[in-house]
Design an enzyme around this catalytic site. Sequence first.
Site, PDB file in Angstrom:
ATOM      1  CG  ASP A  73      -9.880  16.812 -14.486  1.00 11.79           C
ATOM      2  OD1 ASP A  73      -9.204  16.213 -15.341  1.00 11.79           O
ATOM      3  OD2 ASP A  73     -10.883  16.312 -13.944  1.00 11.79           O
ATOM      4  CE  LYS A  80     -13.023   8.732 -17.964  1.00 14.39           C
ATOM      5  NZ  LYS A  80     -13.311   9.988 -17.276  1.00 14.39           N
ATOM      6  CE1 TYR A 115     -16.703  12.163 -15.461  1.00 14.67           C
ATOM      7  CE2 TYR A 115     -16.279  12.106 -13.111  1.00 14.67           C
ATOM      8  CZ  TYR A 115     -16.647  11.462 -14.275  1.00 14.67           C
ATOM      9  OH  TYR A 115     -16.954  10.143 -14.247  1.00 14.67           O
ATOM     10  NE  ARG A 142      -2.827   0.523   3.392  1.00 13.44           N
ATOM     11  CZ  ARG A 142      -2.121   0.773   4.518  1.00 13.44           C
ATOM     12  NH1 ARG A 142      -1.445   1.892   4.653  1.00 13.44           N
ATOM     13  NH2 ARG A 142      -2.122  -0.104   5.500  1.00 13.44           N
TER      14      ARG A 142
HETATM   15  C1  LIG Z   1     -13.726  10.397 -15.951  1.00 17.23           C
HETATM   16  C2  LIG Z   1     -13.303  11.694 -15.412  1.00 17.23           C
HETATM   17  C3  LIG Z   1     -13.044  11.862 -14.027  1.00 17.23           C
HETATM   18  C4  LIG Z   1     -13.248  10.748 -13.019  1.00 17.23           C
HETATM   19  O1  LIG Z   1     -12.369   9.685 -13.245  1.00 17.23           O
HETATM   20  P1  LIG Z   1     -12.689   8.143 -12.865  1.00 17.23           P
HETATM   21  O2  LIG Z   1     -11.431   7.460 -13.243  1.00 17.23           O
HETATM   22  O3  LIG Z   1     -13.882   7.735 -13.682  1.00 17.23           O
HETATM   23  O4  LIG Z   1     -12.989   8.107 -11.408  1.00 17.23           O
HETATM   24  C5  LIG Z   1     -12.613  13.111 -13.599  1.00 17.23           C
HETATM   25  N1  LIG Z   1     -12.466  14.143 -14.452  1.00 17.23           N
HETATM   26  C6  LIG Z   1     -12.713  14.024 -15.775  1.00 17.23           C
HETATM   27  C7  LIG Z   1     -12.552  15.205 -16.669  1.00 17.23           C
HETATM   28  C8  LIG Z   1     -13.158  12.805 -16.296  1.00 17.23           C
HETATM   29  O5  LIG Z   1     -13.422  12.699 -17.605  1.00 17.23           O
END
Ligand SMILES: *Cc1c(COP(=O)(O)O)cnc(C)c1O
Length: 399
Positions: A185, A210, A108, A56
């Site tokens: 982000d 993504k 998001y 961890r």
């Molecule tokens: C998908 C996404 C998230 C969240 O990510 P997860 O891996 O699904 O928890 C946060 N910000 C953006 C812009 C996203 O597209």
Amino acid sequence: MTVDSSENTYGFGTQAIHAGAPIDPTTGAVIEPISLSTTFGQLEPAKPLGIYEYSRSANPNRDNFEAAVAALEKAKYALALSSGSATTALVIQSLPVNSHIVSSGDVYGGTYRYFTKVANTHGVAATFVPDLVADLKANLKENTRLVWLETPSNPTLKVTDIAKVAEILKEHEFNTGIKPLLVVDNTFLSPYVSNPLSHGADVVVHSVTKYINGHSDVVMGVLATNSDDLHEQFRFLQNAIGSIPSPFDSWLAHRGLKTLHLRVRQAATSAQAIAEYLSKSDKVIAVNYPGLKSHLNHDVVVKQHRDALGGGMISFRIKGGADAASAFTSSTKLFTLAESLGGIESLIEVPAVMTHGGIPRAEREANGVYDDLIRVSVGIEDTEDLLQDIEQALNAASA
Ligand SMILES: *Cc1c(COP(=O)(O)O)cnc(C)c1O
């Protein structure tokens, strides 16, 4: 060969392949083995054989992935978490109680949910503003500790000037002695198109799910920073909270990352062609794509994105309302009707009834999310095939 993030003379592709990818010292394996052991032997009490004690706290596969992301984000440090959402949670958890956040309005959905329904239980409150450059100054309070910026926005792909927001926060620090953290982000662009830390952000976060992993088979998150203090704090929380990715997911995401530059370049090339095609079509009302010269913030795109790339995401309004949007997205053969984005395969969705279905109509439409808006995640299939699929689906929807 080992490449660390301090050797920034190498190009992006070279670093993507070699950063955090040492040859295995015991076997010579070119690709790192997956290290599943949860615990590591010690010579005497509190004297581990190597640098690891318990998985961890640190694991070889996670370490290597983090080193690779740090190099690509031009950061000193990166930390991987079990999802993008866990990354957001960790950053917010680092704030003192009763902190205030100013956030981009169209963040998001999960981020909006966390800020409004989870952070509030620790006394953390968020103000959402339509345009951080125009609205930030008036919304900074004495207890504002963090500014959350998402660019391009989802799903209307508005672009925010990170350097301008950083400038406003510098001025605020000069006047008050308080400097809220600027967190960006960068999920929609990936480190290949933009490096927010170079434009004045303190922390960059990604949903690795993504573009970074890019193959729609891992849920994971990562954050990166140049600050020693922030890194220490986040690393403490990573271990204390324990929302860490598995060794296998770390290994898979690292493999995905090695082709990030090839995938994102191809997706952006096709997206540019599709956006130009759509903007000429008489079956389309409007196209949102940062790579179009007609985009409202194209000047920011030129200075903030590599080669003024628009990325792989497009949204557009189809003529014929919700029915046409439904017919179009049900008629594509290569674009799969599904949520998510950033994978090798092309996806398509209708935000008003899918990803953004939980937002009341008036609020949604104020942000440009009409019933006829279609969001496209362009994959890496052949550009010509994708264009033909769009054309036949437009014909089917208008028939
Ligand atoms: C998908 C996404 C998230 C969240 O990510 P997860 O891996 O699904 O928890 C946060 N910000 C953006 C812009 C996203 O597209």
